[in-house]
Design an enzyme around this catalytic site. Structure first.
Site, mmCIF file in Angstrom:
data_model
loop_
_atom_site.group_PDB
_atom_site.id
_atom_site.type_symbol
_atom_site.label_atom_id
_atom_site.label_comp_id
_atom_site.label_asym_id
_atom_site.label_seq_id
_atom_site.Cartn_x
_atom_site.Cartn_y
_atom_site.Cartn_z
ATOM 1 N N GLU A 1 25.945 42.536 58.732
ATOM 2 C CA GLU A 1 25.082 43.171 59.659
ATOM 3 C C GLU A 1 23.598 43.349 58.869
ATOM 4 O OE1 GLU A 1 26.324 46.756 61.495
ATOM 5 O OE2 GLU A 1 28.431 46.136 61.669
ATOM 6 N N GLU B 1 33.034 48.702 58.214
ATOM 7 C CA GLU B 1 32.331 50.108 57.589
ATOM 8 C C GLU B 1 33.429 51.228 57.344
ATOM 9 O OE1 GLU B 1 28.820 51.177 59.561
ATOM 10 O OE2 GLU B 1 27.761 49.539 58.779
HETATM 11 O O1 AHR Z 1 25.071 47.638 64.427
HETATM 12 C C1 AHR Z 1 25.076 49.127 64.824
HETATM 13 C C2 AHR Z 1 26.034 49.701 63.988
HETATM 14 O O2 AHR Z 1 25.619 49.783 62.662
HETATM 15 C C3 AHR Z 1 27.600 49.122 63.924
HETATM 16 O O3 AHR Z 1 28.507 49.686 64.923
HETATM 17 C C4 AHR Z 1 27.922 49.708 62.535
HETATM 18 O O4 AHR Z 1 28.857 48.703 61.974
HETATM 19 C C5 AHR Z 1 26.646 49.882 61.763
HETATM 20 O O5 AHR Z 1 26.717 51.143 61.346
#
Ligand code: AHR
Length: 496
Positions: free
Chosen positions: A281, A162
């Site tokens: 994610e 990110e």
């Molecule tokens: O999964 C929780 C957080 O969400 C992670 O650390 C990040 O990559 C995302 O913003």
């Protein structure tokens, strides 16, 4: 219509050094079920049952401040550090060696992220050589001295995390990150051209830079990488259950937008290869509640209780429908990671010294991972629709199927997003369907029912008694706000 072969990597998960995911989660040396390495066996069993294929590690936001060297070598000599991302204490009790053993134990592939926030090319190359070079260099021999004679052979690597997010340690503009990621990727490929590299896409589709970020980053990196990442979290806001249940509509348009950018850059650069999407994610996450709590804990605790969302039936129906959407787009999405795995926005919860149990979201994930096989098929669905505040008119029913030509098995996954039941028929005649082996449904009179420490099996998948197969046509009733899975088999498989 056939979409693509089912890629097992769609059933990946994510483990971050965050809250109680690792410490007091999968790793708890004093727990009655802990093995000699301190890993909880009850958690290992649940992870196996969940059917997880790849595990992304060690972050997440955590990785952007992580020095991988801290997590190798004798435990008693490992440094204790501040984890700035989650305002916690990192003790480094678990590092690369321990986590690689654990992924082996649960039967998953390790997908490793390098720190491109506060570290860079040299740190990524050292980690790669330490992990994957057989022997004869200082780094490889130090891995052997630390107990791993054989290289870990890690194939899939994430180039940071990110990096578009202002919350990220060392965050960058698309140009800065694209240039760094391209140089890191080509350096890593000088070590091993066969690595699979994932470059960071946007943190979510509502980032102001979404779209341009992907284009600029890919213009730097396209020839050097194999995948671009997507991240998305969903939550019910303003008591608008109808929109929340339709979250997959947003996920699908996000995938289509990134796939279009990939195609655009591919053609602009005259590239032959089409790179894939790594949805590394995705989940339901009540992020607004977390943001409202001020994000940080008091002090710098080890393994604080962070992001411990307790999921409902509705959340699980959304997770099931997101899986349907990922399968439907498996021509583009080649890998995905449910974020996360234990305690932190997770399908598995644990209590220190106590039990481990399945959240509601565990149920559709485990079932889809178990039943999906062969090729993904897109059924033509005729469905009633309903009006949502966020996405306009949305189909109440969504579905995807998989068919394995070797076994003849056909699996169908269905979601009913509406607050009323729906009876439907599915024509499976062309697939040689002869016997209904399994039909199960996740639903409850209370869409907000949960599995908790006190009531660990309050919500479960139940056989759907309405399902029947006749002349190759499957008929079943989907209860309101429900997710279902059916498995039908051919006469050969049906005969004893
Ligand atoms: O999964 C929780 C957080 O969400 C992670 O650390 C990040 O990559 C995302 O913003």
């Amino acid at each position: 219509m056939r979409v693509a072969p089912v890629d097992r990597r769609l059933f990946g998960a994510f483990v971050e050094h965050l809250g109680r995911c690792v410490y007091d989660g999968l790793y708890e040396p004093g727990h009655p079920s802990a093995d000699a390495d301190g890993f909880r066996s009850d958690v290992v069993e649940l992870v196996r049952e969940l059917g997880v294929s790849t595990i992304r590690y060690p972050g997440g936001n955590f990785v952007s401040g992580y020095r991988w060297e801290d997590g190798v070598g004798p435990r008693e000599l490992r440094p204790r550090r501040l984890d700035l991302a989650w305002h916690s204490l990192e003790t480094n009790e678990v590092g690369l060696h321990e986590f690689a053993s654990w992924t082996e134990l649960v039967g998953a592939e390790l997908m490793l992220a390098v720190n491109l926030g506060t570290e860079g090319i040299r740190s990524a190359l050292s980690l790669l050589e330490y992990a994957n070079h057989p022997a004869g260099t200082t780094l490889a021999d130090s891995r052997r001295a630390n107990g791993a004679e054989q290289p870990f052979g890690i194939r899939m690597w994430c180039l940071g995390n990110e990096m578009d997010g202002p919350w990220q340690l060392g965050h960058m503009t698309a140009d800065q990150y694209g240039s760094l990621a391209a140089r890191t990727a080509s350096a890593m490929r000088m070590f091993d051209p066969g690595l699979e590299l994932v470059v960071c896409g946007s943190s979510h589709a509502s980032m102001p830079t979404f779209g341009e970020w992907e284009r600029i980053v890919l213009e730097h990196c396209y020839p050097h990488v194999d995948h671009i990442s997507l991240h998305a979290y969903y939550q019910e806001r303003n008591h608008d259950l109808g929109s929340f249940l339709a979250s997959a509509v947003q996920l699908e348009s996000f995938i289509e937008a990134v796939a279009a950018t990939v195609k655009h850059v591919k053609h602009r650069l005259r590239e032959d290869r089409t790179i894939g999407l790594s949805f590394d994610e995705w989940n339901v996450w009540y992020l607004d509640e977390f943001e409202a709590s001020g994000r940080v804990t008091d002090g710098w605790p080890r393994a604080p209780r962070l992001l411990e969302d307790v999921y409902t039936v509705a959340d699980a129906v959304v997770v099931g429908s997101l899986l349907i959407a990922l399968l439907k787009h498996s021509d583009h999405v080649r890998a995905a990671s449910l974020a996360q795995l234990v305690n932190v926005i997770a399908p598995i919860m644990t209590e220190p010294g106590g039990p481990a149990w399945r959240q509601t979201t565990f149920l559709p994930f485990a079932t889809t991972s178990r039943l999906a096989g062969g090729n993904v098929l897109l059924p033509a669905v005729t469905s009633p629709s309903y009006e949502t505040a966020l996405y306009g008119d949305v189909a109440a029913i969504d579905a995807v199927a998989t068919h394995d030509t070797e076994t003849g098995d056909t699996a169908v996954f269905l979601v009913n997003r509406e607050q009323q039941p729906c009876t439907l028929t599915i024509d499976l005649r062309d697939l040689g369907a002869a016997r209904l082996l399994e039909a199960s449904t996740l639903a409850d009179d209370d869409p907000y029912a949960q599995n908790t420490l006190q009531q660990q099996t309050r919500v479960s998948l139940r056989p759907n008694g309405s399902a029947s197969l006749s002349g190759g046509t499957l008929t079943l009733t989907l209860p309101p706000i429900s997710w279902s899975a059916c498995l039908v088999v051919t006469p050969e498989r049906a005969s004893p």
